[in-house]
Design a protein around this motif. Structure first.
Motif, PDB file in Angstrom:
ATOM      1  N   PHE A 200       0.832  -1.211   0.000  1.00 41.28           N
ATOM      2  CA  PHE A 200       0.000   0.000   0.000  1.00 41.28           C
ATOM      3  C   PHE A 200       0.862   1.255   0.000  1.00 41.28           C
ATOM      4  N   ILE A 201       1.881   1.290   0.852  1.00 36.69           N
ATOM      5  CA  ILE A 201       2.724   2.501   0.868  1.00 36.69           C
ATOM      6  C   ILE A 201       3.548   2.610  -0.419  1.00 36.69           C
ATOM      7  N   SER A 202       3.844   1.452  -1.047  1.00 39.82           N
ATOM      8  CA  SER A 202       4.545   1.490  -2.329  1.00 39.82           C
ATOM      9  C   SER A 202       3.693   2.197  -3.380  1.00 39.82           C
ATOM     10  N   LEU A 203       2.392   1.957  -3.340  1.00 46.19           N
ATOM     11  CA  LEU A 203       1.493   2.634  -4.279  1.00 46.19           C
ATOM     12  C   LEU A 203       1.452   4.140  -3.999  1.00 46.19           C
ATOM     13  N   LEU A 204       1.412   4.494  -2.713  1.00 48.23           N
ATOM     14  CA  LEU A 204       1.426   5.919  -2.365  1.00 48.23           C
ATOM     15  C   LEU A 204       2.715   6.587  -2.842  1.00 48.23           C
ATOM     16  N   LEU A 205       3.827   5.917  -2.602  1.00 44.97           N
ATOM     17  CA  LEU A 205       5.117   6.473  -3.007  1.00 44.97           C
ATOM     18  C   LEU A 205       5.253   6.507  -4.532  1.00 44.97           C
ATOM     19  N   THR A 206       4.630   5.544  -5.207  1.00 44.60           N
ATOM     20  CA  THR A 206       4.641   5.548  -6.672  1.00 44.60           C
ATOM     21  C   THR A 206       3.917   6.767  -7.214  1.00 44.60           C
ATOM     22  N   VAL A 207       2.756   7.069  -6.637  1.00 47.21           N
ATOM     23  CA  VAL A 207       2.026   8.265  -7.056  1.00 47.21           C
ATOM     24  C   VAL A 207       2.872   9.511  -6.802  1.00 47.21           C
ATOM     25  N   ALA A 208       3.518   9.563  -5.632  1.00 46.06           N
ATOM     26  CA  ALA A 208       4.362  10.716  -5.308  1.00 46.06           C
ATOM     27  C   ALA A 208       5.519  10.840  -6.303  1.00 46.06           C
ATOM     28  N   GLN A 209       6.138   9.707  -6.660  1.00 52.36           N
ATOM     29  CA  GLN A 209       7.258   9.740  -7.592  1.00 52.36           C
ATOM     30  C   GLN A 209       6.816  10.147  -9.000  1.00 52.36           C
ATOM     31  N   GLY A 240      17.179  15.798  -8.339  1.00 53.25           N
ATOM     32  CA  GLY A 240      18.108  14.997  -7.555  1.00 53.25           C
ATOM     33  C   GLY A 240      17.516  14.472  -6.263  1.00 53.25           C
ATOM     34  N   HIS A 241      16.964  15.376  -5.450  1.00 54.65           N
ATOM     35  CA  HIS A 241      16.500  14.981  -4.116  1.00 54.65           C
ATOM     36  C   HIS A 241      15.165  14.241  -4.145  1.00 54.65           C
ATOM     37  N   LEU A 242      14.228  14.705  -4.971  1.00 53.56           N
ATOM     38  CA  LEU A 242      12.915  14.048  -5.013  1.00 53.56           C
ATOM     39  C   LEU A 242      12.890  12.834  -5.933  1.00 53.56           C
ATOM     40  N   LYS A 243      13.685  12.875  -7.031  1.00 51.49           N
ATOM     41  CA  LYS A 243      13.616  11.801  -8.019  1.00 51.49           C
ATOM     42  C   LYS A 243      14.845  10.900  -8.055  1.00 51.49           C
ATOM     43  N   GLY A 244      15.983  11.344  -7.515  1.00 50.20           N
ATOM     44  CA  GLY A 244      17.179  10.515  -7.521  1.00 50.20           C
ATOM     45  C   GLY A 244      17.854  10.420  -8.876  1.00 50.20           C
ATOM     46  N   LEU A 245      17.730  11.488  -9.702  1.00 52.13           N
ATOM     47  CA  LEU A 245      18.330  11.504 -11.029  1.00 52.13           C
ATOM     48  C   LEU A 245      19.215  12.739 -11.181  1.00 52.13           C
ATOM     49  N   ALA A 246      20.160  12.682 -12.107  1.00 52.61           N
ATOM     50  CA  ALA A 246      21.074  13.794 -12.344  1.00 52.61           C
ATOM     51  C   ALA A 246      20.401  14.852 -13.205  1.00 52.61           C
ATOM     52  N   ALA A 247      20.389  16.090 -12.729  1.00 50.39           N
ATOM     53  CA  ALA A 247      19.741  17.177 -13.462  1.00 50.39           C
ATOM     54  C   ALA A 247      20.419  17.420 -14.811  1.00 50.39           C
TER      55      ALA A 247
END
Length: 484
Positions: A200-209, A240-247
């Protein structure tokens, strides 16, 4: 508009700088006479006229010869710029400039730069001349009336202030992401880390991502703040901080996609060989040359079963890491590291190190089909071609399509269901796309260009249908041309 002009004469010389001497006379005392000011203004105009006369005049034939990586000229508002030495320092990457070398870049320049005042400072030293008076504003193969109509449309939208962002809209969007992540933590803290809770929290975090991906997209295009350094900082924070990717990786990849959408070898989003063959030309080329890295007859299945779920957790992350490594970009590395540190601090006490890593990649795995469908449904089924040097409006309209508007569709796609408007006006905030759509549709009708607007399920299905069509072209070419 992004035209570079001074007061009253249209040259690149700032008149204010030229007649600062009008404030003081030769004896050092302040000059108050109108005659002195008039004389200084006349002197400034004479200098501007001299500069204009000293500019080299070029024909389109001459300019088009400078289209190599080591020799890049481009035209903006009839001015000719040599950007060869600047290419390596270009924030959008050197390839973006190379893609327009030898061409008129007026409309793409306006489209991709949200703050023209800053860009003017970099353009001035690169000026080497202008188009000869007898030359048209664009290359002769382009529809000049369509170009003029589109530029008039842009001026109208600027007058309507549709390029101004509503900070409240983006604050609510950002708040949505924070609330979803906080809610996920509260749930696991209260109910524990069992399988049902974890899913369930994975789904919440997926929506956030996923919503974070749309916000990341905004930060790459918009100037939310007056100071450029704050815009840069905000983009690095979100990417970077929210998505974990290089700008930096995101900018280089995404800007190429925007400036040459669906153009073979120039748009990295459709440069999927050898894994997939896209469009009408690449499958035939692979078939004739007996290229068969995979069984392309089943590429629609590979795309759905492998490509879609692995886009975010594997492809995007690997590209991001390689860009940081090769560029030694330690700032981006620090921002990306903060993404993982935040997850370990938040969920580490409940899942441990390996469990938290598994959670991160489960969320990326679930997010991947969402983002893949939203981004690919508007491009893969549309025209994919070699470089044809078309005008900006035609290129974007033919290579993109929209998905019908509804409250859910707007939210689910982050307003990227208005893909045509987004590609025509990348620096326009997405909450204004729906206001622009009728005007764009009208211009398409005037010039007999298709304005494609589909239901979402049809748009999803068209991706698989386009891949099936490409596989059929590959198979036909492969079977008809025996090996030599």
């Amino acid at each position: 508009m992004f035209e570079e002009k001074s007061e009253g004469n249209g040259s690149l010389v700032d008149e204010n700088q030229l007649y600062l001497g009008a404030k003081h006379q030769a004896n050092g005392k302040p000059g108050a006479s109108g005659k002195a000011r008039l004389s200084a203004r006349q002197e400034a105009n004479d200098k501007c006229d001299l500069l204009r006369k000293s500019l080299n005049r070029y024909t389109w034939q001459e300019i088009q010869r400078h289209n190599q990586e080591t020799d890049q000229w481009l035209v903006i508002n009839r001015k000719v710029y040599d950007v060869t030495g600047w290419a390596d320092r270009h924030p959008g990457g050197r390839k973006v400039l190379n893609h327009y070398a030898g061409e008129d870049a007026t409309d793409v320049f306006r489209a991709m730069h949200s703050d023209p005042d800053i860009v003017r400072l970099y353009l001035k030293p690169l000026l080497i001349g202008e188009l000869a008076p007898e030359e048209p504003n664009q290359e002769r193969n382009k529809n000049s009336q369509l170009v003029e109509d589109f530029q008039e449309l842009r001026r109208t939208l600027e007058t309507m202030n549709l390029f101004n962002a509503n900070l409240g809209f983006f604050f609510l969007h950002f708040s949505q992401i924070l609330i979803l992540e906080a809610l996920a933590w509260v749930i696991v803290w209260h109910f524990g880390s069992g399988w049902l809770v974890t899913m369930f929290i994975s789904l919440l975090l997926t929506v956030a991502q996923a919503q974070g991906a749309f916000l990341q997209h905004d930060m790459g295009h918009l100037s939310m703040f007056k100071k450029a350094k704050w815009n840069c900082l905000m983009q690095k924070f979100v990417t970077g901080h929210l998505k974990g990717l290089a700008a930096k990786w995101w900018n280089i990849q995404h800007f190429q996609h925007h400036v040459k959408t669906n153009i073979y070898s120039k748009d990295p989003d459709i440069d999927l060989g050898p894994f997939l063959v896209i469009g009408d030309l690449q499958p035939v080329k692979y078939g004739k040359n007996k290229i068969k890295y995979i069984n392309y007859e089943k590429q629609h299945l590979y795309f759905c079963m492998v490509g879609v779920p692995l886009l975010m957790p594997v492809y995007f992350n690997l590209k991001s890491i390689l860009t940081m490594y090769h560029g030694r970009d330690w700032k981006d590395f620090a921002w990306v590291s903060s993404f993982y540190i935040r997850y370990f601090i938040t969920f580490g006490p409940f899942y441990g190190i390996f469990g938290t890593m598994a959670l991160i990649y489960l969320v990326k795995f679930l997010e991947s089909p969402w983002i893949a469908c939203v981004t690919q449904m508007s491009h893969i089924p549309m025209k994919v071609s070699k470089e044809e040097n078309q005008d900006w409006f035609s290129t974007q309209v033919l290579a993109t399509c929209n998905v019908k508007q509804s409250f859910f569709n707007d939210w689910f796609t982050g307003h990227l269901n208005f893909q045509i408007e987004h590609h025509l006006f990348p620096t326009m905030p997405r909450h204004n796309y729906h206001k622009v759509a009728p005007l764009v549709k009208s211009l398409c009708a005037k010039h007999e260009l298709p304005y494609v607007n589909k239901p979402m399920l049809k748009a999803f299905g068209d991706v698989a249908r386009a891949l099936k069509k490409s596989r059929a072209l590959w198979k036909e070419a492969y079977c008809m041309h025996p090996e030599i």
